[in-house]
Write an enzyme that holds these catalytic residues in place. Structure first.
Site, PDB file in Angstrom:
ATOM      1  N   GLN A 146     -20.180 -32.711  75.142  1.00 47.58           N
ATOM      2  CA  GLN A 146     -21.577 -32.268  75.267  1.00 47.58           C
ATOM      3  C   GLN A 146     -22.448 -33.491  75.541  1.00 47.58           C
ATOM      4  OE1 GLN A 146     -23.315 -31.347  71.551  1.00 47.58           O
ATOM      5  NE2 GLN A 146     -25.005 -30.150  72.367  1.00 47.58           N
ATOM      6  N   SER A 191     -27.874 -35.494  73.982  1.00 51.37           N
ATOM      7  CA  SER A 191     -28.728 -36.504  73.340  1.00 51.37           C
ATOM      8  C   SER A 191     -28.861 -37.757  74.196  1.00 51.37           C
ATOM      9  CB  SER A 191     -28.148 -36.907  71.990  1.00 51.37           C
ATOM     10  OG  SER A 191     -27.961 -35.776  71.182  1.00 51.37           O
ATOM     11  N   GLU A 225     -23.368 -23.941  68.968  1.00 55.42           N
ATOM     12  CA  GLU A 225     -22.949 -25.142  68.241  1.00 55.42           C
ATOM     13  C   GLU A 225     -23.173 -24.980  66.743  1.00 55.42           C
ATOM     14  OE1 GLU A 225     -25.251 -28.738  68.974  1.00 55.42           O
ATOM     15  OE2 GLU A 225     -23.530 -29.969  68.439  1.00 55.42           O
ATOM     16  N   GLU A 277     -33.695 -31.712  58.815  1.00 57.84           N
ATOM     17  CA  GLU A 277     -35.147 -31.505  58.921  1.00 57.84           C
ATOM     18  C   GLU A 277     -35.464 -30.497  60.033  1.00 57.84           C
ATOM     19  OE1 GLU A 277     -33.711 -34.523  58.803  1.00 57.84           O
ATOM     20  OE2 GLU A 277     -34.339 -35.140  56.804  1.00 57.84           O
TER      21      GLU A 277
HETATM   22  C1  LIG Z   1     -21.305 -37.285  64.301  1.00 58.98           C
HETATM   23  C2  LIG Z   1     -22.283 -36.949  65.399  1.00 58.98           C
HETATM   24  C3  LIG Z   1     -21.831 -36.310  66.540  1.00 58.98           C
HETATM   25  C4  LIG Z   1     -22.726 -36.022  67.587  1.00 58.98           C
HETATM   26  N1  LIG Z   1     -22.231 -35.436  68.729  1.00 58.98           N
HETATM   27  C5  LIG Z   1     -23.058 -35.222  69.778  1.00 58.98           C
HETATM   28  C6  LIG Z   1     -22.544 -34.733  71.023  1.00 58.98           C
HETATM   29  O1  LIG Z   1     -21.349 -34.473  71.179  1.00 58.98           O
HETATM   30  N2  LIG Z   1     -23.409 -34.568  72.052  1.00 58.98           N
HETATM   31  C7  LIG Z   1     -24.739 -34.839  71.944  1.00 58.98           C
HETATM   32  O2  LIG Z   1     -25.468 -34.653  72.918  1.00 58.98           O
HETATM   33  N3  LIG Z   1     -25.266 -35.313  70.784  1.00 58.98           N
HETATM   34  C8  LIG Z   1     -24.449 -35.508  69.704  1.00 58.98           C
HETATM   35  N4  LIG Z   1     -24.957 -36.013  68.510  1.00 58.98           N
HETATM   36  C9  LIG Z   1     -26.380 -36.357  68.443  1.00 58.98           C
HETATM   37  C10 LIG Z   1     -27.207 -35.454  67.548  1.00 58.98           C
HETATM   38  O3  LIG Z   1     -27.414 -34.184  68.132  1.00 58.98           O
HETATM   39  C11 LIG Z   1     -28.527 -36.189  67.300  1.00 58.98           C
HETATM   40  O4  LIG Z   1     -28.215 -37.366  66.582  1.00 58.98           O
HETATM   41  C12 LIG Z   1     -29.510 -35.355  66.529  1.00 58.98           C
HETATM   42  O5  LIG Z   1     -29.966 -34.284  67.297  1.00 58.98           O
HETATM   43  C13 LIG Z   1     -30.717 -36.212  66.063  1.00 58.98           C
HETATM   44  O6  LIG Z   1     -31.274 -36.891  67.121  1.00 58.98           O
HETATM   45  P1  LIG Z   1     -31.563 -38.471  67.023  1.00 58.98           P
HETATM   46  O7  LIG Z   1     -30.308 -39.130  66.572  1.00 58.98           O
HETATM   47  O8  LIG Z   1     -32.174 -38.904  68.307  1.00 58.98           O
HETATM   48  O9  LIG Z   1     -32.623 -38.622  65.845  1.00 58.98           O
HETATM   49  P2  LIG Z   1     -34.195 -38.398  65.939  1.00 58.98           P
HETATM   50  O10 LIG Z   1     -34.483 -37.128  66.662  1.00 58.98           O
HETATM   51  O11 LIG Z   1     -34.833 -39.644  66.478  1.00 58.98           O
HETATM   52  O12 LIG Z   1     -34.588 -38.221  64.426  1.00 58.98           O
HETATM   53  C14 LIG Z   1     -34.758 -39.303  63.510  1.00 58.98           C
HETATM   54  C15 LIG Z   1     -35.223 -38.732  62.180  1.00 58.98           C
HETATM   55  O13 LIG Z   1     -36.495 -38.070  62.346  1.00 58.98           O
HETATM   56  C16 LIG Z   1     -36.420 -36.723  61.894  1.00 58.98           C
HETATM   57  N5  LIG Z   1     -37.233 -35.866  62.758  1.00 58.98           N
HETATM   58  C17 LIG Z   1     -37.275 -35.891  64.121  1.00 58.98           C
HETATM   59  N6  LIG Z   1     -38.118 -34.935  64.576  1.00 58.98           N
HETATM   60  C18 LIG Z   1     -38.609 -34.287  63.491  1.00 58.98           C
HETATM   61  C19 LIG Z   1     -39.520 -33.195  63.304  1.00 58.98           C
HETATM   62  N7  LIG Z   1     -40.075 -32.583  64.356  1.00 58.98           N
HETATM   63  N8  LIG Z   1     -39.770 -32.796  62.045  1.00 58.98           N
HETATM   64  C20 LIG Z   1     -39.201 -33.414  60.972  1.00 58.98           C
HETATM   65  N9  LIG Z   1     -38.337 -34.456  61.084  1.00 58.98           N
HETATM   66  C21 LIG Z   1     -38.033 -34.872  62.308  1.00 58.98           C
HETATM   67  C22 LIG Z   1     -34.948 -36.367  62.011  1.00 58.98           C
HETATM   68  O14 LIG Z   1     -34.593 -35.293  61.146  1.00 58.98           O
HETATM   69  C23 LIG Z   1     -34.271 -37.674  61.624  1.00 58.98           C
HETATM   70  O15 LIG Z   1     -34.197 -37.790  60.230  1.00 58.98           O
HETATM   71  C24 LIG Z   1     -24.105 -36.323  67.456  1.00 58.98           C
HETATM   72  C25 LIG Z   1     -24.556 -36.946  66.284  1.00 58.98           C
HETATM   73  C26 LIG Z   1     -23.669 -37.270  65.271  1.00 58.98           C
HETATM   74  C27 LIG Z   1     -24.198 -37.921  64.037  1.00 58.98           C
END
Ligand SMILES: Cc1cc2nc3c(=O)[nH]c(=O)nc-3n(C[C@H](O)[C@H](O)[C@H](O)COP(=O)(O)OP(=O)(O)OC[C@H]3O[C@@H](n4cnc5c(N)ncnc54)[C@H](O)[C@@H]3O)c2cc1C
Length: 396
Positions: A114, A117, A232, A365
């Site tokens: 996928q 991100s 998912e 969150e």
């Molecule tokens: C083990 C693992 C596997 C993954 N596999 C995939 C994959 O196969 N493909 C893929 O595309 N992605 C994948 N991901 C990515 C995952 O979907 C993202 O890490 C996740 O959606 C969070 O995005 P970010 O890391 O950019 O954090 P951010 O969006 O930057 O968030 C940072 C913090 O801010 C908080 N936050 C952000 N917006 C808000 C809001 N509106 N209200 C309250 N709090 C908020 C979040 O909860 C978090 O604590 C994976 C992640 C992990 C850890």
């Protein structure tokens, strides 16, 4: 569930088991035959791995296969394909793509990943920057994705791109299937706290994708992405494991190794057992609701609870293990696994891997926001960029 459906499903199970005994047939061969008998995704049409019957039969089929000594591990080995890609292809793909992709996806001959991100777009996925620019019947893709689970093994990727920067962020997206072996695709490992690199960052440098690999209309990538994400959450949080398995099994095993004379620990263990069982039943309910159509917010409930509970229970197991809990027998060899460690048998690794549960598949969150807005009916978050062209939204 009608008697007629029962008879059709039973007939296919009997025929499958007669021609391909589950315990004695190599897994990929068995999964291919399972697909051909319409028992892969039983709700899909005939010829596409299904029988066009109620999806409720699938749990029975899976149970029967396991009881007969067969395997349903393809649902985990190819979780992003079997769990998420298949439903997306059926909802939005052309018949040609469905025929091309579904069978080798189910047999795990072709692994999927996928590609959603990005460094600047995770929770706010619609803000993504990877571009796809049309040149005739081809799209040229440039940009970077991140945290892409099992991308190092994948033949195909589920890719969402920005095709129109002049409209608000949700409106300018288009969704493709991308060949991970195409020229210009660069997959690099990202190591986790477990010492393994389950996931990767993926770079696109003038990657060519034929228009025939598009899922949904140009500009409708957000709706297609939502289908993937709803599937998912159910695939992650909604898997119904046998009673007593998963995180709670680590706690029970750790308890068995103690003198069993700590009343406080016993009380805590039983409280976790009850909570784990309640979660299992919630997952069954969410799964049933999802089977009536596209999964809804029930998947978010299951996913949220699963993440919190896994973290608490695996921590408790490590506490029970005392000094041994502080060791890490596996070591940090920076291996590249062929399976995510969510189902590991090692309590140390389970403890470390569970930390990611509240991030992957949408953070806790964000799950709470979804439940607040869609279940409790609370006011939505302020969305200041809702009507602003993506190009004009300030970003770092
Ligand atoms: C083990 C693992 C596997 C993954 N596999 C995939 C994959 O196969 N493909 C893929 O595309 N992605 C994948 N991901 C990515 C995952 O979907 C993202 O890490 C996740 O959606 C969070 O995005 P970010 O890391 O950019 O954090 P951010 O969006 O930057 O968030 C940072 C913090 O801010 C908080 N936050 C952000 N917006 C808000 C809001 N509106 N209200 C309250 N709090 C908020 C979040 O909860 C978090 O604590 C994976 C992640 C992990 C850890």
């Amino acid at each position: 569930m009608s008697t007629d459906e029962r008879a059709r499903v039973e007939g296919q199970i009997e025929a499958l088991f007669a021609s391909h005994p589950p315990a004695d047939t190599p897994h990929p061969e068995f999964w291919g035959a399972q697909f051909d008998h319409g028992l892969a995704w039983v709700q899909f049409p005939e010829g596409f791995g299904g029988l066009g019957v109620s999806p409720r039969w699938q749990a029975d089929i899976n149970r029967r296969i396991e009881e007969a000594g067969g395997s349903i591990r393809n649902r985990f080995n190819n979780v992003l394909g079997v769990g998420m890609g298949a439903g997306t292809l059926m909802a939005h793909g052309s018949e040609e793509l469905q025929r091309r992709f579904l069978r080798p996806m189910f047999t795990c001959e072709e692994i999927w990943c996928q590609l959603f991100s990005e460094p600047g777009a995770g929770s706010d996925l619609a803000a993504l920057s990877t571009t796809a620019v049309r040149e005739g019947d081809t799209w040229i893709v440039n940009g970077q994705k991140v945290w892409n689970t099992l991308a190092h093994l994948a033949k195909w990727g589920l890719l969402v791109t920005r095709t129109d920067p002049d409209v608000p962020k949700h409106a300018g997206l288009t969704y493709f299937v991308v060949d991970m072996e195409a020229e210009g695709v660069d997959v690099r490992p990202l190591y986790q706290i477990t010492g393994e690199a389950e996931f990767n960052e993926v770079y696109f440098d003038d990657v060519h994708i034929p228009d025939s690999m598009r899922l949904g209309e140009v500009g409708e990538g957000w709706a297609v992405s939502m289908t993937t994400l709803m599937n998912e959450r159910v695939a992650i949080g909604g898997h119904v494991a046998p009673r007593g398995s998963g995180a709670i099994s680590h706690a029970v095993n750790a308890w068995e190794q103690t003198d069993k004379d700590d009343a406080v620990a016993r009380d805590q263990l039983l409280a976790y057992w009850v909570e784990a069982e309640a979660m299992r039943l919630t997952a069954i309910r969410a799964g049933e609701a999802a089977k009536r159509g596209t999964p809804g917010p029930e998947g978010s409930t299951a996913k949220l609870h699963w993440a919190d509970l896994n973290k608490s229970i695996t921590s408790f197991a490590i506490d029970l293990m005392g000094a041994e809990g502080m060791t890490y027998p596996q070591g940090y060899d920076f291996s590249r696994p062929d399976l995510t460690a969510n189902r590991t048998e090692d309590p140390h690794k389970a403890f470390l891997r569970a930390r990611a549960n509240s991030i992957e598949g949408g953070t806790s969150e964000i799950m709470k926001n979804i439940l607040g807005e869609r279940v409790l009916g609370l006011p939505g978050e302020p969305r200041v960029d809702k009507n602003v062209a993506w190009r004009d939204v300030p970003r770092s």
